[in-house]
Design an enzyme around this catalytic site. Sequence first.
Site, PDB file in Angstrom:
ATOM      1  N   GLY A  13       4.501  -1.436   2.894  1.00  0.00           N
ATOM      2  CA  GLY A  13       3.813  -2.312   1.933  1.00  0.00           C
ATOM      3  C   GLY A  13       2.637  -3.075   2.498  1.00  0.00           C
ATOM      4  N   GLU A  65       2.377  -9.009   6.534  1.00  0.00           N
ATOM      5  CA  GLU A  65       3.429  -8.593   5.592  1.00  0.00           C
ATOM      6  C   GLU A  65       2.886  -8.638   4.170  1.00  0.00           C
ATOM      7  OE1 GLU A  65       5.947  -7.047   4.820  1.00  0.00           O
ATOM      8  OE2 GLU A  65       7.766  -8.165   5.343  1.00  0.00           O
ATOM      9  N   ASP A  66       3.437  -7.815   3.303  1.00  0.00           N
ATOM     10  CA  ASP A  66       2.980  -7.826   1.904  1.00  0.00           C
ATOM     11  C   ASP A  66       3.537  -9.018   1.135  1.00  0.00           C
ATOM     12  OD1 ASP A  66       5.579  -6.862   1.998  1.00  0.00           O
ATOM     13  OD2 ASP A  66       5.194  -5.044   0.852  1.00  0.00           O
ATOM     14  N   ASP A 120      10.111 -12.510   0.192  1.00  0.00           N
ATOM     15  CA  ASP A 120      10.961 -12.674  -0.988  1.00  0.00           C
ATOM     16  C   ASP A 120      12.153 -13.548  -0.582  1.00  0.00           C
ATOM     17  OD1 ASP A 120      12.057 -12.197  -3.507  1.00  0.00           O
ATOM     18  OD2 ASP A 120      12.835 -10.240  -2.993  1.00  0.00           O
ATOM     19  N   LYS A 175       7.417 -15.386  -2.849  1.00  0.00           N
ATOM     20  CA  LYS A 175       8.210 -15.724  -4.040  1.00  0.00           C
ATOM     21  C   LYS A 175       9.150 -16.843  -3.622  1.00  0.00           C
ATOM     22  CE  LYS A 175       8.934 -11.206  -6.119  1.00  0.00           C
ATOM     23  NZ  LYS A 175       9.976 -10.162  -6.256  1.00  0.00           N
ATOM     24  N   PHE A 223       9.295  -8.566 -10.225  1.00  0.00           N
ATOM     25  CA  PHE A 223       9.048  -7.478  -9.286  1.00  0.00           C
ATOM     26  C   PHE A 223       7.607  -7.011  -9.447  1.00  0.00           C
ATOM     27  CE2 PHE A 223       9.179  -3.235  -7.510  1.00  0.00           C
ATOM     28  CZ  PHE A 223       9.862  -3.476  -6.328  1.00  0.00           C
ATOM     29  N   VAL A 224       6.824  -7.154  -8.377  1.00  0.00           N
ATOM     30  CA  VAL A 224       5.388  -6.847  -8.468  1.00  0.00           C
ATOM     31  C   VAL A 224       5.063  -5.548  -7.740  1.00  0.00           C
ATOM     32  CG1 VAL A 224       4.725  -9.262  -8.750  1.00  0.00           C
ATOM     33  CG2 VAL A 224       4.833  -8.293  -6.446  1.00  0.00           C
ATOM     34  N   ASP A 278       5.125  -1.109  -3.766  1.00  0.00           N
ATOM     35  CA  ASP A 278       5.531   0.070  -4.541  1.00  0.00           C
ATOM     36  C   ASP A 278       6.695  -0.209  -5.473  1.00  0.00           C
ATOM     37  OD1 ASP A 278       7.579  -0.174  -2.475  1.00  0.00           O
ATOM     38  OD2 ASP A 278       8.197   1.834  -3.049  1.00  0.00           O
ATOM     39  N   ARG A 322       1.373   1.987  -5.030  1.00  0.00           N
ATOM     40  CA  ARG A 322       0.794   1.285  -3.875  1.00  0.00           C
ATOM     41  C   ARG A 322      -0.728   1.277  -3.933  1.00  0.00           C
ATOM     42  NH1 ARG A 322       4.973   0.503  -0.157  1.00  0.00           N
ATOM     43  NH2 ARG A 322       6.477   2.184   0.041  1.00  0.00           N
TER      44      ARG A 322
HETATM   45  P1  5GP Z   1      12.829 -10.092   1.830  1.00  0.00           P
HETATM   46  O1  5GP Z   1      13.558  -9.653   3.047  1.00  0.00           O
HETATM   47  O2  5GP Z   1      11.904 -11.255   2.058  1.00  0.00           O
HETATM   48  O3  5GP Z   1      13.760 -10.339   0.670  1.00  0.00           O
HETATM   49  O4  5GP Z   1      12.000  -8.850   1.320  1.00  0.00           O
HETATM   50  C1  5GP Z   1      10.804  -8.467   1.864  1.00  0.00           C
HETATM   51  C2  5GP Z   1      10.454  -7.075   1.440  1.00  0.00           C
HETATM   52  O5  5GP Z   1      11.029  -6.723   0.171  1.00  0.00           O
HETATM   53  C3  5GP Z   1       8.961  -6.952   1.239  1.00  0.00           C
HETATM   54  O6  5GP Z   1       8.313  -6.632   2.433  1.00  0.00           O
HETATM   55  C4  5GP Z   1       8.881  -5.841   0.212  1.00  0.00           C
HETATM   56  O7  5GP Z   1       8.913  -4.600   0.862  1.00  0.00           O
HETATM   57  C5  5GP Z   1      10.133  -6.007  -0.613  1.00  0.00           C
HETATM   58  N1  5GP Z   1       9.847  -6.763  -1.844  1.00  0.00           N
HETATM   59  C6  5GP Z   1      10.226  -8.024  -2.134  1.00  0.00           C
HETATM   60  N2  5GP Z   1       9.805  -8.404  -3.355  1.00  0.00           N
HETATM   61  C7  5GP Z   1       9.121  -7.346  -3.848  1.00  0.00           C
HETATM   62  C8  5GP Z   1       8.408  -7.115  -5.073  1.00  0.00           C
HETATM   63  O8  5GP Z   1       8.293  -7.950  -5.987  1.00  0.00           O
HETATM   64  N3  5GP Z   1       7.815  -5.894  -5.191  1.00  0.00           N
HETATM   65  C9  5GP Z   1       7.903  -4.928  -4.244  1.00  0.00           C
HETATM   66  N4  5GP Z   1       7.278  -3.775  -4.484  1.00  0.00           N
HETATM   67  N5  5GP Z   1       8.561  -5.113  -3.077  1.00  0.00           N
HETATM   68  C10 5GP Z   1       9.160  -6.312  -2.885  1.00  0.00           C
END
Ligand code: 5GP
Length: 183
Positions: A43, A98-99, A102, A130, A151-152, A158, A164
Site C-alpha cells: 500500500g 506507510e499508507d 488503522d 483512522k 474502508f478507503v 487496495d 491501488r
Molecule cells: P493496522 O495494523 O494499523 O490496523 O493496519 C494497517 C494496515 O491495514 C494498512 O497498512 C493497510 O494495509 C490496511 N488498512 C487499514 N485500513 C485500511 C483501509 O481503509 N483501506 C485499505 N485498503 N487498507 C487498510
Amino acid sequence: MTPDLEKVLIPSEDIQLKVRELGAEVTRDYAGERPLLVCILRGGVVFLGDLMRAVDLPCEIDFMDISSYGAGTSSSGVVRILKDLEEDITGRHVLIVEDIVDTGLTLSYLTRALLARKPASLEVCSLLTKPSRRKVEINVKYLGFEVPDEFVVGYGLDYAGAYRNLPDIGVLKPEVIGGGAQA
Ligand code: 5GP
C-alpha cells in the site's frame, strides 16, 4: 472517477499538495543526513514514489512486506514479516513510509522490530490515519490526512488487490464490496 466509488474523500490534487508539504518537512528535519525511507508493501508504494521526489536530500529506499488484511476489510491482528529489509539499519536514520494507520497494530509491531536493530532514529510518515480505530498508540511524526472509520481505496490502497492505481482516495460502493467486483 471509477464507477465503483461511492465517493471521493481526498482528491488527487489535495494528496499531491500534502505530499509536497510532507516532503518539505522531511527535507528540513533530515538536513545533512542520508535517511533511509522504508516503504511498507504494498500500500505504501504510490506514496513512497511521490514522497521521495518531494524530498530534496540524498536518500535511500528499502521495502518490507508485512501480512495484514488479506482479501477482506477487517484486521486479523496477525502481523508477520513476509519480506525483510535488504539494508542493515544499525546507525541509520530510518523513516517508515506507510499508507494508513488503522488499529496501529502493524506499526506497533514493526517499530519494535526495527528499534531492536538500533537505528540512529526511527520515525513514521503515514499518508492517512483512522484515529477512531486505534488500539495501540503510535507516534506518527509526519501525517497527511485523518479519514473517518470507512474502508478507503486508491493511491496505493487496495480492495482485494484492486484500486491501488486510482489517483484519488475514496470509498467503494457497498455492492462492490459485497459482490467482489474489480476496478
Ligand atoms: P493496522 O495494523 O494499523 O490496523 O493496519 C494497517 C494496515 O491495514 C494498512 O497498512 C493497510 O494495509 C490496511 N488498512 C487499514 N485500513 C485500511 C483501509 O481503509 N483501506 C485499505 N485498503 N487498507 C487498510
